[in-house]
Design a protein around this motif. Structure first.
Motif, PDB file in Angstrom:
ATOM      1  N   UNK A 284       0.756  -1.067   0.055  1.00  0.00           N
ATOM      2  CA  UNK A 284       0.133   0.223   0.091  1.00  0.00           C
ATOM      3  C   UNK A 284       0.627   0.953  -0.717  1.00  0.00           C
ATOM      4  N   UNK A 285       1.805   1.083   0.301  1.00  0.00           N
ATOM      5  CA  UNK A 285       2.586   2.633   0.615  1.00  0.00           C
ATOM      6  C   UNK A 285       3.905   3.374  -0.605  1.00  0.00           C
ATOM      7  N   UNK A 286       3.929   1.748  -0.992  1.00  0.00           N
ATOM      8  CA  UNK A 286       4.282   1.750  -1.886  1.00  0.00           C
ATOM      9  C   UNK A 286       4.025   2.721  -2.980  1.00  0.00           C
ATOM     10  N   UNK A 297       6.590   9.357   2.989  1.00  0.00           N
ATOM     11  CA  UNK A 297       6.130   8.658   2.625  1.00  0.00           C
ATOM     12  C   UNK A 297       7.056   7.026   2.461  1.00  0.00           C
ATOM     13  N   UNK A 298       8.529   8.396   1.576  1.00  0.00           N
ATOM     14  CA  UNK A 298       9.877   7.673   1.734  1.00  0.00           C
ATOM     15  C   UNK A 298      10.043   7.160   2.687  1.00  0.00           C
ATOM     16  N   UNK A 302      10.777   3.238   4.221  1.00  0.00           N
ATOM     17  CA  UNK A 302      12.572   2.842   4.570  1.00  0.00           C
ATOM     18  C   UNK A 302      12.128   2.038   5.714  1.00  0.00           C
ATOM     19  N   UNK A 303      11.518   2.558   6.896  1.00  0.00           N
ATOM     20  CA  UNK A 303      11.390   1.582   8.140  1.00  0.00           C
ATOM     21  C   UNK A 303      10.991   0.208   7.657  1.00  0.00           C
ATOM     22  N   UNK A 304       9.819   0.210   6.808  1.00  0.00           N
ATOM     23  CA  UNK A 304       9.614  -1.617   6.777  1.00  0.00           C
ATOM     24  C   UNK A 304      10.444  -2.105   5.666  1.00  0.00           C
ATOM     25  N   UNK A 305      11.208  -1.659   5.148  1.00  0.00           N
ATOM     26  CA  UNK A 305      12.493  -2.317   4.553  1.00  0.00           C
ATOM     27  C   UNK A 305      14.061  -2.869   5.531  1.00  0.00           C
ATOM     28  N   UNK A 306      13.598  -1.876   6.548  1.00  0.00           N
ATOM     29  CA  UNK A 306      14.587  -2.256   7.187  1.00  0.00           C
ATOM     30  C   UNK A 306      14.632  -3.454   7.842  1.00  0.00           C
ATOM     31  N   UNK A 307      13.441  -3.547   8.563  1.00  0.00           N
ATOM     32  CA  UNK A 307      12.313  -4.143   9.562  1.00  0.00           C
ATOM     33  C   UNK A 307      12.598  -5.637   8.940  1.00  0.00           C
TER      34      UNK A 307
END
Length: 401
Positions: A284-286, A297-298, A302-307
């Motif tokens: 959804x965020x993408x 949003x960026x 990025x936070x989700x990618x890090x997790x």
């Protein structure tokens, strides 16, 4: 000072005409009127407009033909901040029983405006309520001023009652009615939805979740585009353990106004975490980022990618996004991630750079009103500058801030 004297000179000419009309229509005129008139002129030429005003008031007879001149003078004094004198002029009009009722009602409305400017809301409210009952010509203007009073007093229940009365009535043929305007010249439905949200806030503070939920549904019924109601509804549903309903409410913001998507991210993240479906959040965020790129949003992606994928994936993503959409907040986050894998002098340099970037961010406003330009560091649903509802948004810069 020159502009002020010019304004009073023009007013002096209008009063001269008004006096002549009043004298012509009167059966008899007092012998001291011309003397007062020229006395006012002397005050004006001497640069003493306050004395001129008093002389002009005494010189000008009150009747139907001179009423507008008296009202214009009172309005001018009110705009200059001389509310006491404006009140005196408009009360003087009401002391004349010979005026027709429509003109009496007009003087009542101006006196109510004087009281609002002076902060005498109780007196203004009494006058305005009388006008709502007795004057069809001044009813809607009086209701708008009542909204102004109830907003200032944060009396949301009465504000809802008056705003509801201002809503346009549908015609029998189903033709669209004219848009009703509220106290700030916004569509009254927009303000009404926010009144319901304000009342919901008070109910939540009292622990009354069910009635707050009902108020938020009322807000969306009055204005389907009310972002605030959707955000609050999502938060209420989340706190009640209704995670799917919360997601539905929060994702609605994308259609209402995508500039407010960043305000939904913290609660959305909590909801998807409870549902165990963080992949859906990423997707959804993408999608939102592709359609409406903003710094929050960026950072959320990025936070989700890090997790899920680690620091290296987040660094790669942020580097790519910053090349396309420069952002101080994105740069600060990228520096922080880079510091995780550095030591010695490089780490010290990055620490200093992060400190400088964060200082720049702290000095910049985060939100700005799209109507008047008021800027601040927190979201105000009611703009302190122009008194509009729902016009303050996150600053985006070129594309991101």
């Amino acid at each position: 000072m020159v502009n002020e004297l010019l304004m009073f000179a023009l007013l002096f000419a209008a009063i001269g005409i008004g006096w002549w009309l009043g004298r012509r229509s009167a059966t008899a005129a007092g012998p001291d009127l011309p003397g007062q008139y020229y006395k006012g002129l002397n005050y004006l030429l001497d640069g003493r407009p306050d004395g001129a005003v008093d002389a002009f008031i005494n010189a000008l007879e009150v009747n139907s033909e001179t009423l507008e001149t008296h009202i214009a003078l009172g309005n001018l004094l009110r705009k200059r901040g001389e509310v006491d004198r404006a009140i005196r002029i408009h009360q003087n009009l009401l002391a004349r029983p010979s005026l027709p009722r429509p003109q009496v009602h007009q003087a009542h409305l101006e006196l109510a405006r004087d009281y609002i400017s002076a902060g005498l809301f109780d007196r203004a409210e009494r006058l305005l309520r009388d006008l709502v009952k007795d004057s069809p010509e001044q009813r809607r203007a009086s209701q708008r001023h009542l909204l102004e009073i109830f907003q200032s007093e944060r009396d949301w229940a009465q504000a809802i009652e008056v705003a509801t009365a201002l809503l346009p009535r549908k015609s029998l043929l189903g033709a669209p009615a004219a848009v009703a305007r509220g106290a700030s010249a916004q569509p009254v439905a927009v303000a009404l939805a926010h009144y319901h949200c304000e009342l919901a806030n008070e109910l939540l503070a009292q622990g009354n979740v069910s009635d707050a939920h009902a108020q938020l549904l009322q807000a969306l019924a009055k204005d389907r585009q009310c972002v605030r109601a959707s955000i609050m509804l999502g938060q209420v549903e989340y706190q009640s353990g209704h995670y799917k309903q919360a997601v539905k409410a929060l994702r609605k913001v994308r259609q209402q106004d995508p500039d407010y998507i960043p305000e939904t991210i913290p609660t959305l993240r909590d909801c998807y975490r409870e549902l165990g479906d963080q992949r859906a959040l990423r997707q959804y965020l993408e999608e939102c980022l592709q359609a409406n790129p903003t710094a929050p949003l960026v950072l959320a992606v990025a936070d989700d990618l890090r997790e899920t994928d680690g620091d290296e994936a987040a660094v790669s993503f942020l580097s790519e996004q910053l090349a396309r959409y420069p952002s101080l907040r994105g740069l600060s986050r990228l520096i922080g991630l880079q510091m995780q894998n550095t030591e010695g002098s490089i780490r010290n340099n990055l620490t200093l750079l992060e400190l400088l970037v964060d200082r720049l961010i702290a000095e910049r406003p985060t939100y700005r009103c799209g109507h008047c330009g008021f800027a601040g560091r927190q979201l105000h649903w009611f703009c302190p500058g122009c008194k509009h509802w729902g016009t303050v948004k996150s600053i985006r810069g070129n594309r991101v801030d």
